[in-house]
Design an enzyme around this catalytic site. Structure first.
Site, PDB file in Angstrom:
ATOM      1  N   CYS A 162       3.799 -34.579 -27.060  1.00  0.00           N
ATOM      2  CA  CYS A 162       2.640 -34.488 -26.169  1.00  0.00           C
ATOM      3  C   CYS A 162       1.803 -35.760 -26.127  1.00  0.00           C
ATOM      4  CB  CYS A 162       1.772 -33.306 -26.581  1.00  0.00           C
ATOM      5  SG  CYS A 162       2.733 -31.787 -26.748  1.00  0.00           S
ATOM      6  N   HIS A 291      -7.568 -33.286 -26.505  1.00  0.00           N
ATOM      7  CA  HIS A 291      -6.201 -32.765 -26.386  1.00  0.00           C
ATOM      8  C   HIS A 291      -6.266 -31.268 -26.110  1.00  0.00           C
ATOM      9  CE1 HIS A 291      -1.929 -32.929 -26.644  1.00  0.00           C
ATOM     10  NE2 HIS A 291      -1.870 -32.096 -27.661  1.00  0.00           N
ATOM     11  N   LYS A 320      -7.088 -28.609 -19.865  1.00  0.00           N
ATOM     12  CA  LYS A 320      -5.823 -27.876 -19.769  1.00  0.00           C
ATOM     13  C   LYS A 320      -5.984 -26.510 -19.117  1.00  0.00           C
ATOM     14  CE  LYS A 320      -3.169 -30.391 -23.214  1.00  0.00           C
ATOM     15  NZ  LYS A 320      -4.062 -31.538 -23.371  1.00  0.00           N
ATOM     16  N   HIS A 325      -0.791 -27.191 -20.224  1.00  0.00           N
ATOM     17  CA  HIS A 325      -0.373 -28.293 -21.082  1.00  0.00           C
ATOM     18  C   HIS A 325       0.888 -28.896 -20.492  1.00  0.00           C
ATOM     19  CE1 HIS A 325       0.343 -30.959 -24.217  1.00  0.00           C
ATOM     20  NE2 HIS A 325       0.447 -30.149 -25.254  1.00  0.00           N
ATOM     21  N   PHE A 381      -2.340 -35.698 -28.853  1.00  0.00           N
ATOM     22  CA  PHE A 381      -1.762 -35.496 -30.184  1.00  0.00           C
ATOM     23  C   PHE A 381      -0.460 -34.706 -30.050  1.00  0.00           C
ATOM     24  CE2 PHE A 381      -6.500 -35.242 -31.369  1.00  0.00           C
ATOM     25  CZ  PHE A 381      -6.603 -36.622 -31.407  1.00  0.00           C
ATOM     26  N   PHE A 383       3.538 -33.243 -31.474  1.00  0.00           N
ATOM     27  CA  PHE A 383       4.238 -32.669 -32.619  1.00  0.00           C
ATOM     28  C   PHE A 383       4.632 -33.773 -33.604  1.00  0.00           C
ATOM     29  CE2 PHE A 383       6.119 -28.494 -30.712  1.00  0.00           C
ATOM     30  CZ  PHE A 383       4.854 -27.955 -30.695  1.00  0.00           C
TER      31      PHE A 383
END
Length: 395
Positions: A162, A291, A320, A325, A381, A383
């Protein structure tokens, strides 16, 4: 760092095509989320998505048939908004094709086409029609954008989940500052597919209702798709700059495959490094696009990091609830939103949320506000603790 000019910019999301559609929906607080109506062979999952309308009926031009995929259809559509294709062509003519680089971000690229190929294996091989496609690689997006724009400088694809299309700005800055390019086309495209929807559902991260970032009752994200592009140049002629990239920060906290560090150490590092490169104190940032995925762990950790680093006066929000997302495209889309905040003076709030989590500080806002700000920040941010923060300045 020396500020870098953003001389062209565009985004296409569930809110519509181009900057005007994004601006109008943000100002009207009109979400692009809809009930999931995509079926990848198992029936539509009960959730909400940010779907770009009409991609199914919009094949690529015949000359680009080898690149056919949902992802490249969206890339084509996004590239042809806001005069971006013309701006890219002008940069190639101005600087020379080998002096214009391409840096793209994506999480899954055209994996949807690969998903379609596997059930149709013939003697262990893809069917001939699928083998003919130039899409079965994460780098396909970068090569496709090169094909469309005529840029022949360094070409890179960033796939750090992401944070992918936020980190493209940092890569572009290094290419420009090292003298390896005079202009860089950056961007990101990600589209909805089975791997995305069912993969995130398997992680128990998908909400059955429209996502509610930072809400006390949030229970997961809404997935979306989007594409966006920006053109970065070191020394633009005249007054062509729409905004300036004046800082970036990157970190890898490597705490867990999908969960952020519980104290937000990686997030704080990225934010501090971005401020340091921009030569700014935290109180100079007027707007922060968080985020804010609406998952319990991400929002709690990010809110704590922001509360520890910024004054109460900061206006911070997650967008979002408008787009969902968009994964590898989130960085470019939310950078576009940050630049729109600088240019329009409309600071988005946080859509769908009604009661903030007590873990949030006063920086996280629900309502839109009209206010002129000089600096805006975007957090992305990913994974595995792949973090990136960007700082933009008003032109």
């Amino acid at each position: 760092m020396a500020p870098l000019a953003i001389t062209a910019l565009t985004a296409t999301t569930a809110l519509g095509e181009g900057l005007a559609a994004q601006r109008d929906a943000l100002c009207a607080r009109r979400s692009g989320l809809r009930r999931n109506d995509l079926d990848f062979g198992h029936g539509p999952l009960d959730c909400w998505i940010g779907r770009v309308a009409g991609l199914e009926e919009s094949p690529l031009p015949g000359a680009l048939a080898a690149w056919e995929s949902r992802n490249h259809r969206l890339a084509w559509r996004a590239l042809h908004q806001d005069g971006f294709a013309e701006a890219a062509a002008a940069a190639v003519a101005r600087h020379g094709a080998r002096r214009v680089a391409v840096v793209m971000g994506t999480s899954t690229s055209s994996i949807g086409e690969t998903e379609l190929a596997y059930p149709r294996l013939e003697d262990g091989h893809f069917p001939a029609a699928q083998r003919a496609l130039r899409v079965h690689s994460l780098h396909a997006l970068g090569e496709f954008v090169q094909q469309l724009t005529g840029a022949r400088g360094p070409c890179m694809t960033v796939a750090t989940a992401c944070s992918s299309s936020a980190k493209v700005f940092a890569h572009a800055a290094r290419l420009l500052q090292a003298g390896l390019a005079d202009a860089v086309i950056v961007g990101g495209v990600d589209t909805l597919c089975g791997s995305v929807i069912y993969g995130f559902n398997a992680l128990q991260l998908v909400s059955r209702q429209p996502c509610r970032p930072f809400d006390a009752a949030r229970d997961g994200l809404s997935l979306g798709e989007a594409g966006g592009f920006a053109l970065l140049e070191r020394e633009p002629e005249g007054a062509r700059a729409l905004a300036w990239l004046c800082g970036y920060g990157e970190s890898s906290d490597a705490h867990h495959m999908s969960a952020p560090h519980p104290e937000g150490l990686g997030a704080r590092l990225a934010i501090r490094d971005a401020l340091a490169r921009a030569g700014l104190s935290a109180d100079r940032i007027g707007y922060l696009n968080l985020h804010g995925t609406a998952t319990p762990a991400n929002d709690r950790v990010e809110a704590r990091a922001v509360a520890a680093l910024f004054p109460d006066s900061l206006h911070a929000s997650s967008t979002k609830g408008w787009t969902g997302h968009t994964l590898g495209a989130a960085g470019i889309v939310e950078s576009v939103f940050a630049v729109l905040a600088l240019r329009e003076g409309e600071l988005p709030g946080t859509l769908n949320s009604t009661e903030l989590d007590p873990a949030c500080g006063p920086q996280v806002r629900l309502d839109n506000v009209r206010r002129q700000v000089d600096y805006a920040m975007n957090n992305a941010f990913g994974f595995g603790g792949n973090n990136c923060t960007l700082v933009f300045a008003r032109a």
